[in-house]
Design an enzyme around this catalytic site. Sequence first.
Site, PDB file in Angstrom:
ATOM      1  N   ASP A  42      41.093  37.863  40.528  1.00  0.00           N
ATOM      2  CA  ASP A  42      41.202  39.295  40.213  1.00  0.00           C
ATOM      3  C   ASP A  42      41.343  39.571  38.730  1.00  0.00           C
ATOM      4  OD1 ASP A  42      43.767  37.989  40.490  1.00  0.00           O
ATOM      5  OD2 ASP A  42      44.678  39.952  40.201  1.00  0.00           O
ATOM      6  N   ARG A  83      35.257  29.495  41.134  1.00  0.00           N
ATOM      7  CA  ARG A  83      35.994  30.596  41.783  1.00  0.00           C
ATOM      8  C   ARG A  83      36.356  31.643  40.724  1.00  0.00           C
ATOM      9  NH1 ARG A  83      41.618  32.533  41.003  1.00  0.00           N
ATOM     10  NH2 ARG A  83      42.327  33.358  42.984  1.00  0.00           N
ATOM     11  N   THR A 102      50.161  33.783  35.382  1.00  0.00           N
ATOM     12  CA  THR A 102      49.232  34.697  34.721  1.00  0.00           C
ATOM     13  C   THR A 102      49.982  35.694  33.840  1.00  0.00           C
ATOM     14  OG1 THR A 102      47.646  34.474  36.487  1.00  0.00           O
ATOM     15  CG2 THR A 102      47.674  36.601  35.388  1.00  0.00           C
ATOM     16  N   THR A 120      49.309  40.477  38.870  1.00  0.00           N
ATOM     17  CA  THR A 120      49.425  39.022  39.024  1.00  0.00           C
ATOM     18  C   THR A 120      49.747  38.699  40.478  1.00  0.00           C
ATOM     19  OG1 THR A 120      50.654  37.041  38.422  1.00  0.00           O
ATOM     20  CG2 THR A 120      51.856  39.128  38.223  1.00  0.00           C
TER      21      THR A 120
HETATM   22  N1  ASP Z   1      45.803  36.411  39.976  1.00  0.00           N
HETATM   23  C1  ASP Z   1      45.548  35.104  39.459  1.00  0.00           C
HETATM   24  C2  ASP Z   1      44.359  34.508  40.177  1.00  0.00           C
HETATM   25  O1  ASP Z   1      44.256  34.651  41.366  1.00  0.00           O
HETATM   26  C3  ASP Z   1      46.708  34.169  39.624  1.00  0.00           C
HETATM   27  C4  ASP Z   1      48.029  34.685  39.130  1.00  0.00           C
HETATM   28  O2  ASP Z   1      48.263  35.861  39.019  1.00  0.00           O
HETATM   29  O3  ASP Z   1      48.869  33.833  38.854  1.00  0.00           O
HETATM   30  O4  ASP Z   1      43.583  33.836  39.548  1.00  0.00           O
END
Ligand code: ASP
Length: 313
Positions: free
Chosen positions: A209, A206, A178, A229
Amino acid sequence: MSKKQKFSLCIHGGAGVISKEELSDKEKKAIVKDLKKSLTAGEKILEKGGSAVDAVCAAVEALENSAYFNAGKGSVYARSGKHFLEASVMEGATLQAGAVANSERVKNPVLFAKELLKNKDVVMMSGTNADVFAEKLGCEMVENQYFDNDFRKKQWEQAKELSEDAIFLDHSNLKMGTVGAVAIDSDGNVASATSTGGMTNKLDGRVGDTAIIGCGTYANNKTCAVSCTGIGEFFIRATVASTVSNLMEYGQLSLEEASKIAIHEHQGKMGGEGGLIAVDKNGGFTMPYNSGGMYRGFVTDSDKKVFIWDDEE
Ligand code: ASP
């Protein structure tokens, strides 16, 4: 005339188990190059006196266009084999925000979120209706296959080999994640933006965050701007991004103390893993994480650096 403040911009490209042995030199170079490109995109705006919102969106847009990160072009595969993208943006001066979840066709979700930020009637949109609205607003649209790539497909297949419902944090075992940016501009305004493809083999529908203001993204001129992230479910339950701001506003904590508590105490003690980047209203910044590493960097008017682990790359 009021005195102009100096600017700062921080970016991240995901936190996770980033193993030094598994990251080839070639890959590392390419990732560092794209992180620097993102810093430069934001820096160009800030050094001309542009706004923090424009800078964070330009920095995130550059990372969305890189296949190395799990956002935009490099987005992971969900359970059905499709890509569902999420992004959000917040402006600290006005507390205006824009967010999109489960977009299938917007090429740069961060730019759509920026359009929503300007729209006083709505903060967050999701799914195919969001795509229809984005198209009406003139956002660049693509087919979902635009986000296909072999590397992500392999990750998805690996997840399914473990079990049909195995979910990979996109950047476990060196996979890149992310993306996000936070900035303070020369007028003293802060902003934050975050964008993702979510988690490999996530359930269709789904929401993580990244799309949720207060969890993956938050900005408030009274305190700071934050972009997160990590495993989204923990960041949602710990409302990580707004917790940093609240600890500063109501607990009188420094940016560094508040960020550490949000990552290591709040989401960390629940069992979560990840990190955040944050700038405060004085231009100070911090980038804590409780995972193996985090792709990250910063630029100010006097310095520019990129990191994966502890040392500068
Ligand atoms: N926070 C992101 C999610 O749960 C994933 C990530 O940060 O890589 O969708």
